[in-house]
Motif scaffolding. Structure first.
Motif, PDB file in Angstrom:
ATOM      1  N   THR A 105       0.622  -1.114  -0.109  1.00  0.00           N
ATOM      2  CA  THR A 105       0.016   0.202  -0.038  1.00  0.00           C
ATOM      3  C   THR A 105       0.883   1.491   0.085  1.00  0.00           C
ATOM      4  O   THR A 105       2.070   1.188   0.279  1.00  0.00           O
ATOM      5  CB  THR A 105      -0.953   0.002   1.086  1.00  0.00           C
ATOM      6  OG1 THR A 105      -0.303   0.531   2.959  1.00  0.00           O
ATOM      7  CG2 THR A 105      -1.266  -1.063   1.409  1.00  0.00           C
ATOM      8  N   ILE A 106      -0.006   2.191   0.158  1.00  0.00           N
ATOM      9  CA  ILE A 106       1.318   3.352  -0.512  1.00  0.00           C
ATOM     10  C   ILE A 106       1.812   3.901   1.047  1.00  0.00           C
ATOM     11  O   ILE A 106       2.861   4.565   1.001  1.00  0.00           O
ATOM     12  CB  ILE A 106      -0.366   4.861  -0.746  1.00  0.00           C
ATOM     13  CG1 ILE A 106      -1.069   5.327   0.112  1.00  0.00           C
ATOM     14  CG2 ILE A 106      -0.178   4.375  -2.061  1.00  0.00           C
ATOM     15  CD1 ILE A 106      -1.945   5.888  -0.165  1.00  0.00           C
ATOM     16  N   MET A 107       1.043   3.697   1.777  1.00  0.00           N
ATOM     17  CA  MET A 107       1.921   3.391   3.367  1.00  0.00           C
ATOM     18  C   MET A 107       3.534   3.050   3.362  1.00  0.00           C
ATOM     19  O   MET A 107       3.724   2.750   5.149  1.00  0.00           O
ATOM     20  CB  MET A 107       1.255   3.488   4.675  1.00  0.00           C
ATOM     21  CG  MET A 107      -0.131   4.472   4.666  1.00  0.00           C
ATOM     22  SD  MET A 107       0.124   5.915   4.323  1.00  0.00           S
ATOM     23  CE  MET A 107       0.991   6.241   5.824  1.00  0.00           C
ATOM     24  N   LYS A 140       1.773  -0.513  -5.638  1.00  0.00           N
ATOM     25  CA  LYS A 140       1.224   0.085  -4.666  1.00  0.00           C
ATOM     26  C   LYS A 140       0.098   0.596  -5.012  1.00  0.00           C
ATOM     27  O   LYS A 140      -0.582   1.342  -5.405  1.00  0.00           O
ATOM     28  CB  LYS A 140       1.895   1.633  -4.475  1.00  0.00           C
ATOM     29  CG  LYS A 140       3.239   1.838  -4.710  1.00  0.00           C
ATOM     30  CD  LYS A 140       4.310   2.881  -4.289  1.00  0.00           C
ATOM     31  CE  LYS A 140       5.394   3.117  -4.140  1.00  0.00           C
ATOM     32  NZ  LYS A 140       5.934   4.560  -4.318  1.00  0.00           N
ATOM     33  N   THR A 141      -1.184   0.385  -4.215  1.00  0.00           N
ATOM     34  CA  THR A 141      -2.795   0.121  -3.222  1.00  0.00           C
ATOM     35  C   THR A 141      -2.976   1.801  -2.170  1.00  0.00           C
ATOM     36  O   THR A 141      -2.343   1.562  -1.604  1.00  0.00           O
ATOM     37  CB  THR A 141      -3.500  -0.901  -3.394  1.00  0.00           C
ATOM     38  OG1 THR A 141      -3.189  -1.065  -1.594  1.00  0.00           O
ATOM     39  CG2 THR A 141      -2.652  -1.723  -4.510  1.00  0.00           C
ATOM     40  N   ALA A 142      -3.989   1.911  -2.507  1.00  0.00           N
ATOM     41  CA  ALA A 142      -5.049   2.710  -1.174  1.00  0.00           C
ATOM     42  C   ALA A 142      -4.728   1.825  -0.257  1.00  0.00           C
ATOM     43  O   ALA A 142      -4.162   0.696  -0.164  1.00  0.00           O
ATOM     44  CB  ALA A 142      -6.216   2.811  -1.422  1.00  0.00           C
ATOM     45  N   VAL A 143      -5.006   2.383   1.543  1.00  0.00           N
ATOM     46  CA  VAL A 143      -4.472   1.686   2.156  1.00  0.00           C
ATOM     47  C   VAL A 143      -5.815   0.370   2.897  1.00  0.00           C
ATOM     48  O   VAL A 143      -6.834   1.295   2.640  1.00  0.00           O
ATOM     49  CB  VAL A 143      -4.250   3.443   3.394  1.00  0.00           C
ATOM     50  CG1 VAL A 143      -4.461   2.382   4.821  1.00  0.00           C
ATOM     51  CG2 VAL A 143      -2.840   3.353   3.328  1.00  0.00           C
ATOM     52  N   GLY A 144      -5.806  -0.755   2.901  1.00  0.00           N
ATOM     53  CA  GLY A 144      -6.829  -1.349   2.945  1.00  0.00           C
ATOM     54  C   GLY A 144      -6.022  -2.892   2.288  1.00  0.00           C
ATOM     55  O   GLY A 144      -5.856  -2.633   1.579  1.00  0.00           O
ATOM     56  N   GLY A 196       0.661  -6.979   0.835  1.00  0.00           N
ATOM     57  CA  GLY A 196      -0.023  -6.529   2.217  1.00  0.00           C
ATOM     58  C   GLY A 196       0.472  -5.763   2.642  1.00  0.00           C
ATOM     59  O   GLY A 196       0.995  -4.762   1.917  1.00  0.00           O
ATOM     60  N   GLU A 197       0.254  -5.115   4.261  1.00  0.00           N
ATOM     61  CA  GLU A 197       0.150  -3.801   4.712  1.00  0.00           C
ATOM     62  C   GLU A 197       1.163  -4.120   5.773  1.00  0.00           C
ATOM     63  O   GLU A 197       1.536  -4.938   6.076  1.00  0.00           O
ATOM     64  CB  GLU A 197      -1.393  -3.813   5.235  1.00  0.00           C
ATOM     65  CG  GLU A 197      -2.493  -3.504   4.334  1.00  0.00           C
ATOM     66  CD  GLU A 197      -3.310  -2.380   4.750  1.00  0.00           C
ATOM     67  OE1 GLU A 197      -2.822  -1.377   4.842  1.00  0.00           O
ATOM     68  OE2 GLU A 197      -3.697  -3.824   5.934  1.00  0.00           O
ATOM     69  N   GLN A 198       2.101  -2.491   5.951  1.00  0.00           N
ATOM     70  CA  GLN A 198       3.185  -2.782   7.071  1.00  0.00           C
ATOM     71  C   GLN A 198       2.292  -3.119   8.434  1.00  0.00           C
ATOM     72  O   GLN A 198       3.083  -3.396   9.413  1.00  0.00           O
ATOM     73  CB  GLN A 198       3.303  -0.759   6.862  1.00  0.00           C
ATOM     74  CG  GLN A 198       4.229  -0.807   7.937  1.00  0.00           C
ATOM     75  CD  GLN A 198       4.530   0.604   7.877  1.00  0.00           C
ATOM     76  OE1 GLN A 198       3.730   1.266   8.199  1.00  0.00           O
ATOM     77  NE2 GLN A 198       6.304   1.332   7.605  1.00  0.00           N
ATOM     78  N   SER A 199       0.955  -2.841   8.274  1.00  0.00           N
ATOM     79  CA  SER A 199       0.009  -3.088   9.618  1.00  0.00           C
ATOM     80  C   SER A 199       0.158  -4.555   9.916  1.00  0.00           C
ATOM     81  O   SER A 199       0.203  -5.268  11.345  1.00  0.00           O
ATOM     82  CB  SER A 199      -1.019  -2.926  10.221  1.00  0.00           C
ATOM     83  OG  SER A 199      -1.733  -3.697   9.111  1.00  0.00           O
ATOM     84  N   ARG A 220      -2.791  12.675   1.241  1.00  0.00           N
ATOM     85  CA  ARG A 220      -3.907  12.340   1.737  1.00  0.00           C
ATOM     86  C   ARG A 220      -4.626  12.599   2.168  1.00  0.00           C
ATOM     87  O   ARG A 220      -4.504  12.833   3.556  1.00  0.00           O
ATOM     88  CB  ARG A 220      -3.685  10.540   1.919  1.00  0.00           C
ATOM     89  CG  ARG A 220      -2.934   9.775   2.806  1.00  0.00           C
ATOM     90  CD  ARG A 220      -3.096   8.360   2.688  1.00  0.00           C
ATOM     91  NE  ARG A 220      -3.285   7.602   4.602  1.00  0.00           N
ATOM     92  CZ  ARG A 220      -4.111   6.900   4.811  1.00  0.00           C
ATOM     93  NH1 ARG A 220      -5.235   7.140   4.183  1.00  0.00           N
ATOM     94  NH2 ARG A 220      -3.614   7.001   6.098  1.00  0.00           N
ATOM     95  N   GLU A 221      -6.111  12.523   1.742  1.00  0.00           N
ATOM     96  CA  GLU A 221      -6.972  12.679   2.664  1.00  0.00           C
ATOM     97  C   GLU A 221      -7.822  11.450   3.887  1.00  0.00           C
ATOM     98  O   GLU A 221      -7.827  10.571   3.504  1.00  0.00           O
ATOM     99  CB  GLU A 221      -8.581  12.911   2.003  1.00  0.00           C
ATOM    100  CG  GLU A 221      -8.525  14.508   0.858  1.00  0.00           C
ATOM    101  CD  GLU A 221      -9.349  14.599   0.060  1.00  0.00           C
ATOM    102  OE1 GLU A 221     -10.236  14.141   0.310  1.00  0.00           O
ATOM    103  OE2 GLU A 221      -9.457  15.410  -0.937  1.00  0.00           O
ATOM    104  N   SER A 222      -8.307  12.334   4.787  1.00  0.00           N
ATOM    105  CA  SER A 222      -8.407  10.504   5.741  1.00  0.00           C
ATOM    106  C   SER A 222     -10.106  10.382   5.207  1.00  0.00           C
ATOM    107  O   SER A 222     -10.802  11.235   4.810  1.00  0.00           O
ATOM    108  CB  SER A 222      -8.579  10.964   7.345  1.00  0.00           C
ATOM    109  OG  SER A 222      -9.273  10.188   7.914  1.00  0.00           O
ATOM    110  N   GLY A 223     -10.142   9.255   5.655  1.00  0.00           N
ATOM    111  CA  GLY A 223     -11.650   8.322   5.232  1.00  0.00           C
ATOM    112  C   GLY A 223     -12.896   8.920   6.116  1.00  0.00           C
ATOM    113  O   GLY A 223     -13.929   8.604   5.378  1.00  0.00           O
ATOM    114  N   THR A 224     -12.225   8.883   7.443  1.00  0.00           N
ATOM    115  CA  THR A 224     -13.165   9.233   8.319  1.00  0.00           C
ATOM    116  C   THR A 224     -13.939  10.215   8.763  1.00  0.00           C
ATOM    117  O   THR A 224     -13.943  11.012  10.079  1.00  0.00           O
ATOM    118  CB  THR A 224     -13.042   7.660   9.211  1.00  0.00           C
ATOM    119  OG1 THR A 224     -11.719   8.233   9.311  1.00  0.00           O
ATOM    120  CG2 THR A 224     -12.764   6.708   8.271  1.00  0.00           C
ATOM    121  N   GLU A 225     -12.929  11.160   8.874  1.00  0.00           N
ATOM    122  CA  GLU A 225     -12.451  12.592   9.476  1.00  0.00           C
ATOM    123  C   GLU A 225     -11.850  13.647   8.128  1.00  0.00           C
ATOM    124  O   GLU A 225     -11.478  13.417   7.417  1.00  0.00           O
ATOM    125  CB  GLU A 225     -10.974  13.088  10.921  1.00  0.00           C
ATOM    126  CG  GLU A 225     -11.214  11.563  11.431  1.00  0.00           C
ATOM    127  CD  GLU A 225      -9.887  10.990  12.256  1.00  0.00           C
ATOM    128  OE1 GLU A 225      -9.834  11.816  13.799  1.00  0.00           O
ATOM    129  OE2 GLU A 225      -8.588  10.719  12.294  1.00  0.00           O
TER     130      GLU A 225
END
Length: 465
Positions: A300-302, A320-324, A341-344, A427-432
């Motif tokens: 992902t981009i992160m 690289k994809t969007a986060v998720g 996968g993701e860093q998480s 990037r913009e937050s998806g929730t805030e």
């Protein structure tokens, strides 16, 4: 500024990882009941057969409440509900796709605190539910469903012999454990392994797998009481496992999150091996054996800039994809990639699973350690993780702040200054109502300097709330 990800929208209730919220506040038993009611009815309409749904849950106190609410809704609509009881998200995915279920449901809020919970929906292929079906469910919850050419506020109840039943399906969970064990290619004999189960879904399963493969298994945070899931435990509190590995002179440690779809590792020296390092270690191992299809790893981009530098040096391509992890998996399916996968710590091995699987990920790390006869620290050594600074700015309008020419110019200047020694991501937050500004560079002071440069422009243009 990554405009191609601006169009990614969250649903009214369901985000990229299910319907999540605080139990009985913004995720209630009525919500769960309605989800069950709609699914039981909808799949019957689509297939003409009685709907079969398999359900798993994590160890939160509220998981039982949501389980019973979902079961009431499903059976009232004529579906049969098969209960795996406390189990992992990937086990629900596995059972759904291998045992002919219409869909699966996992009750979990993953790494969130115990008072939150969530409903994750899985389609018949073991993948995250499609947006179209989720949007129908959301319409039904809101009482404004228009489906099959008809406006409806409710769906009919099943009656008489059409009412559904509940089936104890612990055997399905056991088959998943057997499947994991069957994937091991080496004995773990003489390996001292630490497992942090986060007082969550993996609390019984992980030890069973490692014991069966011959490891000397040391387990912490495997005493769930309904309120201690993720509480100073698991992959989001990796310092606990770091200390445990060092104090007990273990060869390696693995920490899972609440529903065990993530894994973060700890090497024999107590260093953290996160999702980025796991992607590097296994991606390189696959390449060496000619198993890395398309010579590509999906991130992902992160993911850290240091990961990409290491991939470049190893001759490995990356996307690289969007986060998720949802977007990671979609990219893998569309392009035929085998690992992403993701860093998480959400790592997907598409040959073996359709979702992130923490226990499978830890087994894959064991495979590389044993195959190459090297400690985890040595396997991760080629990757230099760059310092990262991420700051959030509350703004009046995310699009206006993102598209301001002066803000874009400031971002471009930083990117030019960094060259091939770092990167900037805005990037913009998806929730805030928040813009996230992140810089990776060779030193933390450089990261701070460049992040603040961009934020100062956002502030000076009057975008801050």
């Amino acid at each position: 500024m990554n405009p191609k990800w601006k169009g990614i929208k969250m649903g009214r209730y369901f985000g990229t990882d299910g319907f999540r919220g605080e139990a009985n506040k913004n995720l209630t038993v009525e919500h769960a009941y309605k989800v069950g009611r709609f699914i039981g009815w909808y799949y019957h309409q689509m297939t003409g057969k009685k709907c079969k749904v398999v359900i798993g849950k994590d160890t939160r106190r509220s998981s039982y409440m949501f389980e019973y609410s979902l079961v009431a809704g499903l059976t009232a609509s004529g579906a049969d509900a098969y209960l795996l009881h406390v189990t992992t998200t990937p086990s629900v995915s596995y059972v759904t796709r291998t045992e002919d279920f219409d869909c699966g449901i996992m009750i979990s809020a993953s790494h969130n605190p115990f008072y939150d919970n969530g409903i994750k929906l899985i389609n018949g292929n073991g993948e995250k539910m499609d947006e179209k079906t989720i949007s129908y469910i959301e319409d039904y919850i809101d009482g404004k469903l228009n489906l099959f050419g008809e406006e409806m506020t409710d769906v009919p109840f099943a009656v008489r012999e059409e009412i559904g039943c509940t089936v104890d399906y612990a055997a399905g969970r056991n088959r998943y454990v057997g499947y994991l064990i069957s994937l091991a290619t080496y004995s773990y004999k003489n390996m001292r392994v630490g497992l942090d189960c986060a007082n969550g879904s993996s609390w019984m399963i992980a030890k069973s797998v490692f014991d069966a493969l011959g490891a000397k298994t040391y387990v912490i945070n495997a005493e769930p009481d309904g309120t201690n899931i993720n509480n100073h435990a698991g992959s989001t509190h990796i310092e606990v496992l770091q200390k445990f590995v060092k104090d007990n002179n273990l060869d390696v440690g693995f920490a899972y999150d609440g529903d065990a779809d993530r894994c973060i590792a700890v090497d024999e020296k107590g260093n953290v091996v996160d999702g980025d390092l796991i992607l590097y270690i296994y991606g390189k191992y696959m390449k060496e054996r000619g198993k890395l299809l398309n010579n590509t790893v999906v991130t992902t981009i992160m993911s850290n800039f240091g990961l990409y530098k290491a991939f470049d040096e190893a001759g490995i391509n990356y996307e690289k994809t969007a986060v998720g992890d949802k977007y990671v998996y979609e990219n893998m399916v569309q392009n035929g990639h085998r690992i992403g996968g993701e860093q998480s710590g959400h790592i997907i091995f598409s040959k073996y699973a359709t979702t992130g699987d923490g226990i499978l990920t830890s087994m894959k790390m064991m495979e590389v350690i044993l195959a190459k006869k090297l400690p985890l620290s040595k396997l991760a050594e080629p990757v230099t993780i760059y310092p990262q600074v991420l700051k959030n700015v509350r703004v009046k309008s995310k699009p206006e702040a993102q598209n301001d020419p002066d803000v874009q110019e400031a971002v471009a200047k930083v990117a030019e200054m960094l060259g091939d020694t770092g990167r900037i991501l805005v990037r913009e937050s998806g929730t805030e109502p928040v813009i996230r500004v992140m810089v990776e560079a060779e030193t933390e002071s450089l990261c701070e300097k460049y992040v603040d440069q961009v934020i100062d422009v956002i502030k000076s243009k009057g975008h801050t709330a």
